[in-house]
Design a protein around this motif. Structure first.
Motif, mmCIF file in Angstrom:
data_model
loop_
_atom_site.group_PDB
_atom_site.id
_atom_site.type_symbol
_atom_site.label_atom_id
_atom_site.label_comp_id
_atom_site.label_asym_id
_atom_site.label_seq_id
_atom_site.Cartn_x
_atom_site.Cartn_y
_atom_site.Cartn_z
ATOM 1 N N ILE A 166 18.284 -20.146 20.075
ATOM 2 C CA ILE A 166 17.063 -20.268 20.875
ATOM 3 C C ILE A 166 16.077 -21.211 20.193
ATOM 4 N N VAL A 167 15.895 -21.010 18.904
ATOM 5 C CA VAL A 167 14.953 -21.840 18.145
ATOM 6 C C VAL A 167 15.385 -23.302 18.159
ATOM 7 N N GLU A 168 16.695 -23.536 17.998
ATOM 8 C CA GLU A 168 17.204 -24.911 18.023
ATOM 9 C C GLU A 168 16.969 -25.557 19.384
ATOM 10 N N LEU A 169 17.259 -24.816 20.456
ATOM 11 C CA LEU A 169 17.060 -25.352 21.799
ATOM 12 C C LEU A 169 15.585 -25.592 22.106
ATOM 13 N N ALA A 170 14.710 -24.789 21.508
ATOM 14 C CA ALA A 170 13.272 -24.967 21.722
ATOM 15 C C ALA A 170 12.771 -26.246 21.062
ATOM 16 N N GLY A 171 13.456 -26.685 20.018
ATOM 17 C CA GLY A 171 13.109 -27.944 19.365
ATOM 18 C C GLY A 171 11.763 -27.944 18.661
ATOM 19 N N VAL A 172 11.338 -26.784 18.174
ATOM 20 C CA VAL A 172 10.039 -26.718 17.498
ATOM 21 C C VAL A 172 10.189 -26.946 16.003
ATOM 22 N N GLY A 173 9.090 -27.386 15.381
ATOM 23 C CA GLY A 173 9.120 -27.663 13.953
ATOM 24 C C GLY A 173 7.753 -27.519 13.328
ATOM 25 N N PRO A 174 7.571 -28.046 12.126
ATOM 26 C CA PRO A 174 6.336 -27.863 11.367
ATOM 27 C C PRO A 174 5.070 -28.353 12.074
ATOM 28 N N ASP A 175 5.208 -29.284 13.005
ATOM 29 C CA ASP A 175 4.022 -29.814 13.685
ATOM 30 C C ASP A 175 3.600 -28.963 14.881
ATOM 31 N N ASP A 176 4.366 -27.918 15.191
ATOM 32 C CA ASP A 176 4.101 -27.126 16.393
ATOM 33 C C ASP A 176 3.346 -25.834 16.100
ATOM 34 N N VAL A 177 2.555 -25.444 17.095
ATOM 35 C CA VAL A 177 1.965 -24.108 17.124
ATOM 36 C C VAL A 177 2.633 -23.399 18.292
ATOM 37 N N VAL A 178 3.479 -22.431 17.992
ATOM 38 C CA VAL A 178 4.285 -21.772 19.020
ATOM 39 C C VAL A 178 3.574 -20.515 19.514
ATOM 40 N N LEU A 179 3.488 -20.385 20.810
ATOM 41 C CA LEU A 179 2.973 -19.171 21.431
ATOM 42 C C LEU A 179 4.172 -18.305 21.797
ATOM 43 N N GLU A 180 4.228 -17.121 21.198
ATOM 44 C CA GLU A 180 5.302 -16.178 21.502
ATOM 45 C C GLU A 180 4.709 -14.959 22.193
ATOM 46 N N VAL A 181 5.272 -14.595 23.324
ATOM 47 C CA VAL A 181 4.811 -13.422 24.069
ATOM 48 C C VAL A 181 5.786 -12.277 23.854
ATOM 49 N N GLY A 234 9.133 -23.777 10.098
ATOM 50 C CA GLY A 234 7.903 -24.342 9.547
ATOM 51 C C GLY A 234 6.754 -24.342 10.534
ATOM 52 N N ALA A 235 7.037 -23.918 11.755
ATOM 53 C CA ALA A 235 5.992 -23.890 12.780
ATOM 54 C C ALA A 235 5.000 -22.751 12.518
ATOM 55 N N ARG A 236 3.807 -22.888 13.058
ATOM 56 C CA ARG A 236 2.856 -21.777 13.107
ATOM 57 C C ARG A 236 3.186 -20.968 14.363
ATOM 58 N N VAL A 237 2.996 -19.665 14.315
ATOM 59 C CA VAL A 237 3.305 -18.807 15.451
ATOM 60 C C VAL A 237 2.092 -17.950 15.796
ATOM 61 N N VAL A 238 1.694 -17.999 17.057
ATOM 62 C CA VAL A 238 0.668 -17.107 17.597
ATOM 63 C C VAL A 238 1.401 -16.119 18.495
ATOM 64 N N ALA A 239 1.496 -14.871 18.064
ATOM 65 C CA ALA A 239 2.268 -13.863 18.786
ATOM 66 C C ALA A 239 1.341 -12.932 19.550
ATOM 67 N N VAL A 240 1.557 -12.839 20.860
ATOM 68 C CA VAL A 240 0.745 -11.965 21.715
ATOM 69 C C VAL A 240 1.550 -10.702 22.004
ATOM 70 N N GLU A 241 1.061 -9.568 21.518
ATOM 71 C CA GLU A 241 1.784 -8.305 21.652
ATOM 72 C C GLU A 241 0.863 -7.224 22.207
#
Length: 279
Positions: A39-54, A69-76
């Motif tokens: 999933i992470v590979e297909l998402a293509g995210v890396g250190p320059d990304d801020v990922v929103l995870e729900v 290396g990405a930043r993650v903002v997780a909404v739980e």
């Protein structure tokens, strides 16, 4: 180095927190590290990304995203899960702990101001009963989101990515297309979840593009709702309530260059935008 969660760790965390996955919240936890990596590979995210995870749940996907290396903002929404997630990350990837922010909130109501770092990508295993509303809400609310990869029920994935002329093309297809193109990327086997769901899953990718020419998104979306509320009817008839009368609907359709006898499933989002603009 970030250590991913396996089946034993997932069950151990659930037992520690006395968490019993519920259908009401659509909780099915991914316990297969290889699926997380995929999933992470297909998402293509890396250190320059801020990922929103729900709905990060017990943290399977969160750890995989942080490993890039990405930043993650997780909404739980679940307080117990929200409180445990930073501890899980600190235990399994201490060097990544400062790149995680947990927001305790309902993703259907969260505001852009609640989300630090201007998220660039949405990557999530979404509860199946609210998947489409969550994606549409976040695309509307968070303008910094440029792309996404979400895991949803296969039937929902098919509808999200469907194009005009398909029998499954409908409201979710058009509204998501308003923000940009979507495509079904890959199936996800039931066996990678705990508990095992009774439906199949798939990954849908989307990118934000140029919105159609319409200065009133709410009006456009109400038009789309009306067009598909009675799929068998012609647009002249289906849009009578929205336009005020069948006659007025016919006038707007003609002004937009669309045959009033057409049905909604034959139009793309740009066609709907022309109808909305004609009024």
């Amino acid at each position: 180095m970030v250590e991913l969660l396996g089946p034993a760790e997932i069950r151990g965390l659930a037992a520690e927190l006395d968490v019993r996955p519920t259908k009401k919240l659509g909780q099915n936890f991914v316990h297969d590290p290889n699926t997380v990596r995929r999933i992470v590979e297909l998402a293509g995210v890396g250190p320059d990304d801020v990922v929103l995870e729900v709905g990060p749940g017990l943290g399977s996907l969160t750890l995989g995203l942080l490993a890039t290396g990405a930043r993650v903002v997780a909404v739980e929404i679940d307080p117990k899960l929200a409180d445990r997630l930073p501890k899980t990350v600190a235990e399994r990837g201490p060097e990544a702990a400062d790149r995680l922010t947990v927001v305790g909130a309902d993703a259907l109501r969260v505001a852009n101001a609640d989300l630090p770092g201007s998220p660039t990508s949405l990557v999530a295993n979404l509860p199946y009963n609210v998947a489409v509303p969550v994606v549409l809400h976040l695309l509307a609310e968070v303008p910094s989101l440029k792309s996404g990869l979400v895991m949803v029920q296969t039937e929902v994935a098919d509808r999200m990515a469907a194009g005009p002329g398909s029998r499954i093309y409908g409201v979710p297809s058009v509204k998501l297309a308003y923000y940009g193109p979507a495509r079904k990327v890959a199936p996800v086997p039931r066996s990678v979840f705990w508990p095992v769901p009774n439906v199949d899953s798939a990954l849908v990718a989307f990118e934000r593009g140029d919105a159609p020419a319409s200065d009133d998104r709410d009006r456009l979306f109400k038009l789309v709702d009306a067009a598909f509320s009675q799929r068998r009817k012609t647009l002249r008839a289906a849009l009578a309530g929205w336009a005020g009368s069948a006659e007025r609907a016919g006038e707007l359709l003609t002004a937009a260059g669309i045959d009033p006898k057409t049905r909604g499933e034959q139009l793309d989002v740009h066609d709907f935008a022309r109808i909305a603009a004609a009024g």
